[in-house]
Design an enzyme around this catalytic site. Structure first.
Site, PDB file in Angstrom:
ATOM      1  CD  GLU A 186      -1.696  -0.314   3.423  1.00  0.00           C
ATOM      2  OE1 GLU A 186      -2.925  -0.611   3.260  1.00  0.00           O
ATOM      3  OE2 GLU A 186      -1.360  -0.366   4.823  1.00  0.00           O
ATOM      4  CD  GLU A 396      -3.466  -5.596   4.107  1.00  0.00           C
ATOM      5  OE1 GLU A 396      -4.096  -4.912   4.872  1.00  0.00           O
ATOM      6  OE2 GLU A 396      -2.088  -5.431   4.235  1.00  0.00           O
TER       7      GLU A 396
END
Length: 506
Positions: A186, A396
């Site tokens: 991320e 995720e």
């Protein structure tokens, strides 16, 4: 790891509703991967064993004893065989984990640690022996502290060479058995949280009133770090393609955090804010990777604070990802924020640059949110339309609950079920989504929530010296879904636990 809740929020309460029609695992492509995820610092523990040295995450978590730490975590370093057995019993098809840079290369560069190398080889072998596909993330916030001390880590271009050398070791040593690589976890939220807001390691900021940072420049460092993240990824990707891909036949990708976004009203201002938010939160990283340049609105807003790619760098970054890893948890409304003309550039940070106020849908606490699956489907549709329908892996997705809420985690089951259904809708509509990973496989050390809130499919008793694992209802449901024994549409989810054979450890 779910890592960001915007700090200035208003709250809008809406009802989460049932989202999808009946579906089964067989409705997804055969080569689609369903798995679960962890990261090294949050799972492994054993932070000072067998040659591992500190990372910035160790330093950051120990800088404030209220944060807790990952010194022991759930002791995956010693209990990996047990955990892989639980994965196999659950029917997981893939497992996403990260490699601790300092466990593999203790000084950040130079000699490889044989004990660290053996651990990861053994873990990958264990996964393969149970038919579980390893999906490896190279960088999950844990820069070697030695490199941070030497030259400042991600805000120095020297990091590109060191990261590429680290990646080279991983490709060389593990690439025969690893076919899915994510370079950076991320990246957008890492750059914001670590260098604008200061709540992720190494904890830099200059304007945040919520975090007391001892160093940093929120107006420039997130963009410098973001630039170097892209260049490091592109360098590692180039190396893989030149040196390893033809033999190992793997794929290499890059991961971003992707909020679901929606304009708060149908006003022109909010629609413009909505577009601007997409450019800042998605386009900042994705547009260089797909089209070779930063979004125009960022160039205009940031001016000289936004680094510039050379022609050679543009060509190297563009097309350097075989896929994108998407991390998604929640959806927010966005509304236009009135800029303050008296605010000089030196006192700005990412969210004031973006010029958008966020309004959470549903529960707005740092570690709680409602299921908004239409926001997730909207992300996948947007990526399909705006970025040439790239291959995607959902690296995720999950729901936090109080750790002591025990094993009946019905809200998590409902959340996962709704989001898998939304993903299936997007796939039927043409999205090239190829995998889905629940965060997390078991209860972990969560940076912002310590051990108070957890995402795990398996409960870990952190008070037990043996860190006993026990399957939650969500593990039972996920297992039933993967094995085809759960009727998603009609079966009472509280009944699925009786169908699950996963055992607790002793």
């Amino acid at each position: 790891m779910q890592s960001l809740s915007l700090l200035s929020v208003s709250v809008v309460i809406v009802l989460a509703v049932s989202y999808s029609d009946a579906f089964t695992r067989n409705d997804f492509p055969k080569d689609f991967l369903f798995g679960a995820a962890t990261s090294a610092y949050q799972w492994e523990g054993a932070v000072d064993e067998d040659g591992r040295t500190p990372s910035v995450w160790d330093t950051f978590s120990h800088s404030d004893n209220k944060k807790g730490d990952g010194d022991i975590a759930c002791d995956g370093y010693h209990k990996y065989q047990e955990d892989v057995k639980l994965m196999a019993e659950m029917g997981l098809e893939a497992f996403r984990f990260s490699i601790s840079w300092t466990r593999l290369i203790p000084n950040g560069r130079g000699p490889v640690n044989p004990k660290g190398l053996k651990f990861y080889k053994n873990l990958i072998k264990e996964l393969r022996s149970h038919g579980i596909e390893p999906h490896v993330t190279l960088y999950h916030y844990d820069l070697p502290q030695a490199l941070e001390d030497e030259y400042g880590g991600w805000i120095n271009r020297k990091i590109i060479e060191d990261f590429t050398s680290f990646a080279d070791v991983c490709f060389r040593e593990f690439g025969e058995d690893v076919k899915l690589w994510t370079t950076i976890n991320e990246a957008n939220i890492f750059a914001i949280g670590a260098y604008s807001e200061g709540f992720l390691p190494p904890g830099h900021c200059s304007t945040n009133t919520f975090v007391n940072c001892s160093t940093g420049n929120s107006s420039t460092e997130p963009y410098i770090a973001g630039h170097n993240l892209l260049l490091a990824h592109a360098s590692a990707s180039k190396l893989y393609r030149l040196k390893y891909k033809s033999k190992q036949r793997g794929s290499i990708g890059f991961s971003i955090y992707a909020y679901g976004l929606s304009p708060y009203t149908n006003s022109t201002d909010d629609e413009i804010a909505f577009q601007r938010a997409k450019d800042f939160l998605f386009g900042w990283m994705l547009k260089p990777l797909v089209y070779g340049e930063y979004p125009d609105v960022m160039k205009k807003t940031l001016g000289s604070r936004l680094p510039v790619f050379s022609e050679e760098e543009t060509e190297q970054v563009k097309g350097s990802s075989d896929f994108f890893g998407i991390i998604h948890y929640m959806t927010v409304y966005v509304t236009n924020s009135k800029p303050s003309p008296s605010l000089p550039p030196s006192n700005r940070e990412f969210f004031t640059d973006m010029g958008v106020d966020t309004i959470f849908i549903g529960n707005s606490s740092f570690f709680g949110w409602d299921a908004i699956p239409w926001g997730f489907e909207g992300v996948l549709e947007y990526l399909k339309q705006s970025y040439n329908n790239p291959p995607l892996y959902i690296l995720e997705n999950g729901l936090p609950m109080e750790h002591d809420s025990a094993l009946q985690d019905t809200p998590r089951v409902e959340y996962i079920q709704a989001y898998i259904g939304a993903m299936l809708n997007a796939i039927k509509n043409g999205s090239d989504t190829r995998g889905y990973f629940v965060w997390s496989m078991i209860d972990l050390y969560e940076l912002l929530a310590e051990y108070k809130n957890s995402f795990g499919l398996y409960y870990v008793n952190f008070s037990d010296p043996g860190l006993k694992r026990s399957p939650k209802l969500s593990a039972s449901w996920y297992s039933g879904f993967l094995k085809g024994t759960v009727d998603v549409a009609s079966q009472d989810i509280t009944q699925s636990q009786s169908n699950f054979s996963g055992s607790s450890s002793l």
